[in-house]
Write a protein that holds these residues in place. Structure first.
Motif, PDB file in Angstrom:
ATOM      1  N   ALA A  18       0.834  -1.209   0.000  1.00 10.09           N
ATOM      2  CA  ALA A  18       0.000   0.000   0.000  1.00 10.09           C
ATOM      3  C   ALA A  18       0.863   1.252   0.000  1.00 10.09           C
ATOM      4  O   ALA A  18       0.582   2.213  -0.733  1.00 10.09           O
ATOM      5  N   HIS A  19       1.925   1.244   0.802  1.00 10.07           N
ATOM      6  CA  HIS A  19       2.811   2.407   0.829  1.00 10.07           C
ATOM      7  C   HIS A  19       3.589   2.542  -0.477  1.00 10.07           C
ATOM      8  O   HIS A  19       3.872   3.668  -0.920  1.00 10.07           O
ATOM      9  N   ALA A  20       3.929   1.429  -1.107  1.00 10.15           N
ATOM     10  CA  ALA A  20       4.590   1.492  -2.415  1.00 10.15           C
ATOM     11  C   ALA A  20       3.657   2.107  -3.452  1.00 10.15           C
ATOM     12  O   ALA A  20       4.084   2.907  -4.294  1.00 10.15           O
ATOM     13  N   ALA A  21       2.368   1.766  -3.384  1.00  8.54           N
ATOM     14  CA  ALA A  21       1.385   2.363  -4.300  1.00  8.54           C
ATOM     15  C   ALA A  21       1.274   3.862  -4.051  1.00  8.54           C
ATOM     16  O   ALA A  21       1.186   4.652  -4.998  1.00  8.54           O
ATOM     17  N   LYS A  22       1.266   4.251  -2.791  1.00 10.32           N
ATOM     18  CA  LYS A  22       1.201   5.675  -2.463  1.00 10.32           C
ATOM     19  C   LYS A  22       2.421   6.403  -3.016  1.00 10.32           C
ATOM     20  O   LYS A  22       2.299   7.483  -3.602  1.00 10.32           O
ATOM     21  N   ASP A  36      -4.856   8.572   1.155  1.00 11.46           N
ATOM     22  CA  ASP A  36      -5.093   7.926   2.454  1.00 11.46           C
ATOM     23  C   ASP A  36      -4.932   6.425   2.323  1.00 11.46           C
ATOM     24  O   ASP A  36      -5.279   5.837   1.296  1.00 11.46           O
ATOM     25  N   ILE A  37      -4.429   5.818   3.398  1.00 10.74           N
ATOM     26  CA  ILE A  37      -4.355   4.365   3.484  1.00 10.74           C
ATOM     27  C   ILE A  37      -5.160   3.940   4.699  1.00 10.74           C
ATOM     28  O   ILE A  37      -4.865   4.350   5.825  1.00 10.74           O
ATOM     29  N   ASP A  38      -6.200   3.143   4.459  1.00 11.86           N
ATOM     30  CA  ASP A  38      -7.046   2.641   5.530  1.00 11.86           C
ATOM     31  C   ASP A  38      -6.872   1.134   5.637  1.00 11.86           C
ATOM     32  O   ASP A  38      -6.643   0.459   4.640  1.00 11.86           O
ATOM     33  N   ILE A  61      -2.323   3.306 -12.421  1.00  9.58           N
ATOM     34  CA  ILE A  61      -1.137   3.240 -11.559  1.00  9.58           C
ATOM     35  C   ILE A  61      -1.392   2.288 -10.399  1.00  9.58           C
ATOM     36  O   ILE A  61      -0.542   1.461 -10.057  1.00  9.58           O
ATOM     37  N   LEU A  62      -2.571   2.375  -9.794  1.00  6.97           N
ATOM     38  CA  LEU A  62      -2.888   1.516  -8.648  1.00  6.97           C
ATOM     39  C   LEU A  62      -3.122   0.068  -9.049  1.00  6.97           C
ATOM     40  O   LEU A  62      -2.547  -0.850  -8.477  1.00  6.97           O
ATOM     41  N   ARG A  63      -3.970  -0.177 -10.036  1.00  7.53           N
ATOM     42  CA  ARG A  63      -4.343  -1.542 -10.387  1.00  7.53           C
ATOM     43  C   ARG A  63      -3.247  -2.301 -11.099  1.00  7.53           C
ATOM     44  O   ARG A  63      -3.091  -3.498 -10.893  1.00  7.53           O
ATOM     45  N   GLY A  64      -2.494  -1.644 -11.925  1.00  8.70           N
ATOM     46  CA  GLY A  64      -1.423  -2.323 -12.644  1.00  8.70           C
ATOM     47  C   GLY A  64      -0.406  -2.921 -11.693  1.00  8.70           C
ATOM     48  O   GLY A  64       0.065  -4.027 -11.869  1.00  8.70           O
TER      49      GLY A  64
END
Length: 107
Positions: A18-22, A36-38, A61-64
């Motif tokens: 999740a942090h890598a995606a951010k 935000d990360i929940d 960017i997120l889904r790939g």
């Protein structure tokens, strides 16, 4: 959120993913403080409010990367299983050896 913004979300299986995606979103030009990360159980959800014009780019960017992260975690789980089970490892090594021998010994 104003009327002109839409929400883009993606689920991840680990905090690191999740942090890598951010971080990828920030490198792509999205504001760090708007991401935000929940956490819901064992799932981490990255949430980004953005304009409609940027929705597809943010989702890509997120889904790939989510697919890649999922495959990577599955691969590590398989490697851990192989490393902890010697009989399975020996059986697979023997099977690969027979397959290579059979392929190279054909005339």
């Amino acid at each position: 959120m104003s009327q002109e913004t839409v929400s883009v979300e993606a689920d991840f299986t680990s905090r690191e993913a999740a942090h890598a995606a951010k971080d990828r979103l920030v490198r792509a030009g999205f504001a760090r403080n708007s991401i935000d990360i929940d956490r819901e159980g064992d799932t981490y959800i990255v949430h980004l409010p953005t304009r409609e014009a940027n929705r597809q780019r943010a989702a890509r960017i997120l889904r790939g990367r989510a697919v890649i992260e999922s495959a990577k975690s599955t691969g590590w789980a398989a490697a851990d299983t192989l490393g902890s089970n010697r009989l399975l490892t020996l059986g697979l090594a023997a099977l690969v050896g027979f397959a290579i021998y059979g392929m190279t010994n054909r005339r």
